[in-house]
Design an enzyme around this catalytic site. Structure first.
Site, PDB file in Angstrom:
ATOM      1  NE  ARG A 189      51.885  20.948  44.864  1.00  0.00           N
ATOM      2  CZ  ARG A 189      51.527  21.830  45.807  1.00  0.00           C
ATOM      3  NH1 ARG A 189      50.649  22.755  45.529  1.00  0.00           N
ATOM      4  NH2 ARG A 189      52.071  21.778  47.004  1.00  0.00           N
TER       5      ARG A 189
ATOM      6  CE1 TYR B 291      63.349  12.303  23.167  1.00  0.00           C
ATOM      7  CE2 TYR B 291      63.536  13.597  25.165  1.00  0.00           C
ATOM      8  CZ  TYR B 291      62.865  13.278  24.003  1.00  0.00           C
ATOM      9  OH  TYR B 291      61.713  13.941  23.697  1.00  0.00           O
TER      10      TYR B 291
ATOM     11  CG  ASP C  15      65.616   7.539  29.644  1.00  0.00           C
ATOM     12  OD1 ASP C  15      64.745   6.656  29.502  1.00  0.00           O
ATOM     13  OD2 ASP C  15      65.571   8.650  29.089  1.00  0.00           O
TER      14      ASP C  15
ATOM     15  CE  LYS D 120      58.432   9.355  23.932  1.00  0.00           C
ATOM     16  NZ  LYS D 120      59.823   9.653  24.312  1.00  0.00           N
TER      17      LYS D 120
HETATM   18  C1  LIG Z   1      60.529  10.654  24.929  1.00  0.00           C
HETATM   19  C2  LIG Z   1      61.703  10.382  25.774  1.00  0.00           C
HETATM   20  C3  LIG Z   1      61.980  11.166  26.899  1.00  0.00           C
HETATM   21  C4  LIG Z   1      61.136  12.370  27.264  1.00  0.00           C
HETATM   22  O1  LIG Z   1      59.852  11.986  27.659  1.00  0.00           O
HETATM   23  P1  LIG Z   1      58.541  12.914  27.449  1.00  0.00           P
HETATM   24  O2  LIG Z   1      57.464  12.083  28.039  1.00  0.00           O
HETATM   25  O3  LIG Z   1      58.404  13.166  25.986  1.00  0.00           O
HETATM   26  O4  LIG Z   1      58.794  14.186  28.205  1.00  0.00           O
HETATM   27  C5  LIG Z   1      63.064  10.813  27.689  1.00  0.00           C
HETATM   28  N1  LIG Z   1      63.857   9.758  27.374  1.00  0.00           N
HETATM   29  C6  LIG Z   1      63.620   8.995  26.302  1.00  0.00           C
HETATM   30  C7  LIG Z   1      64.527   7.846  26.010  1.00  0.00           C
HETATM   31  C8  LIG Z   1      62.550   9.280  25.460  1.00  0.00           C
HETATM   32  O5  LIG Z   1      62.327   8.512  24.381  1.00  0.00           O
END
Ligand SMILES: *Cc1c(COP(=O)(O)O)cnc(C)c1O
Length: 380
Positions: A51, A103, A176, A201
């Protein structure tokens, strides 16, 4: 010798040296969920259960830690799961500061989570350090959330200045950095404690894996230990095949990011002088309010994300999105193919995003094809 190599070289090699017994050039895929004990009851392989200890994480986590200049990385089942682990490391009564441009799924979830779990949540304007300083002084703060450039207006936050304010107040800073990628920005070197990626992404880059990641500056930070527990016991872990695909995707991270950044800069400049376009938001344009800060904290490009507003309003924006042929009309970002999205209709009725705005995620296609597609869709 290997320590002196450029991060792009580490990425191209997947962050791993070939190993016994086969010295594979591409890493093996580890699927076992459990590991054998020896006669004395020990674990000769050093693992108990997958896990939180999957060998499939070792390569991609080591590479990510290397690229971000952090001590340790953790993979998660999505970017949201990574964010959730950070928030679960807080305790009731603590205070979070988050940016107004954020986001949208995270913004909505933060509101609900903080209310349900007795956390105080206050909002700051992404690029207003004076407001941030006032908020930090107004009450004890435990977590500063930064997203830069921020969805979908691409406002820029000065990470070094904001993290210094948070640190002086004893708060942790999480950045982020999904859009900036470690190719352009290393938030830990600028004073952040934790970097977050939606690895769905640009890190993976091929629209075929949902994954998240966190990287810490200091492994012995008690807050990070709580984040680790949130993954190990909360259990939002990534499957081994997704981890393998992510490692494979990251091998081309630098060429993809650089190609997409160069395309995005050209598309932004082209749109900025188009008569049908009211405004373009891209940190690489001198007209962007965050351009100077972005030029300082992003090296070699300004990212692959931009937004633009149509002079003729919402209906026209939607029509243009529908007319584009090379750009796929879809959500998400950071992959090899270019995407267009009418953000307001995805985010719902309470979205602060202007209704005449289209968001573009720029891929690695020939830029001539992207410009020709925009030209035919804009019709001028
Ligand atoms: C897509 C995104 C998220 C969330 O990520 P997931 O993999 O879809 O859960 C968080 N922050 C940003 C800037 C994003 O573009």
């Amino acid at each position: 010798m290997t320590d002196s190599l450029h991060p792009a070289t580490h990425a191209a090699h997947g962050g791993e040296a070939p190993r016994a017994p086969f010295y594979d050039v591409a890493p093996p895929l580890h699927l076992s969920t459990t590991f054998t004990r020896d006669a004395e009851g020990g674990y000769p392989g050093g693992r108990v259960y997958s896990r939180d200890q999957s060998p499939a994480y070792d390569g991609p986590e080591r590479l990510l830690a290397e690229l971000e200049g952090g001590e340790q990385a953790l993979l998660f089942s999505s970017g949201m799961a990574a964010a959730s682990a950070v928030l679960h490391a807080l305790t009731p009564g603590q205070r979070v500061l988050a940016p107004r441009a954020l986001y949208w799924a995270l913004r909505n979830w933060l509101r609900e989570f903080c209310a349900d779990w007795g956390l105080t949540l206050d909002w700051y304007a992404n690029d207003d350090l004076d407001e941030l300083a006032r908020l930090i002084q107004a009450a004890p703060t435990h977590l500063l959330w930064i997203e830069t450039p921020a969805n979908p207006s691409w406002e820029v936050t000065d990470i070094a200045a904001a993290a210094a304010l948070a640190r002086a107040a004893g708060a942790r800073t999480v950045v982020d950095s999904t859009v900036a990628t470690p190719v352009l920005t290393q938030p830990l070197a600028l004073g952040a404690d934790i970097v977050l990626h939606s690895a769905t992404k640009t890190l993976n880059g091929h629209s075929d894996v949902v994954a998240g990641a966190l990287v810490c500056a200091r492994q012995d930070d008690p807050f990070w230990q709580r984040v680790r527990r949130a993954r190990a016991l909360g259990g939002a872990v990534l499957g081994p095949f997704e981890a393998w695909l992510l490692q494979r995707g990251m091998r081309t991270l630098f060429v993809r990011a650089r190609a997409a950044n160069a395309n995005a800069q050209q598309v932004a400049e082209w749109l900025a002088v188009h008569p049908a376009v009211a405004s373009v938001s891209y940190p690489g344009l001198a007209s962007h309010p965050g351009h100077a800060v972005a030029a300082r904290q992003m090296r070699g490009g300004f990212g692959a994300m931009l937004s633009f507003r149509l002079r003729d309003g919402e209906a026209r924006a939607k029509a243009v999105a529908g007319q584009l042929k090379v750009f796929r009309q879809a959500t998400s970002l950071g992959a090899v193919e270019s995407l267009v999205e009418h953000r307001a209709s995805v985010e719902g009725a309470d979205s602060p995003v202007p209704r005449d705005l289209l968001r573009l995620s720029i891929g690695i296609e020939a830029v001539e094809d992207l410009l020709a597609d925009l030209r035919q869709a804009l019709g001028q």
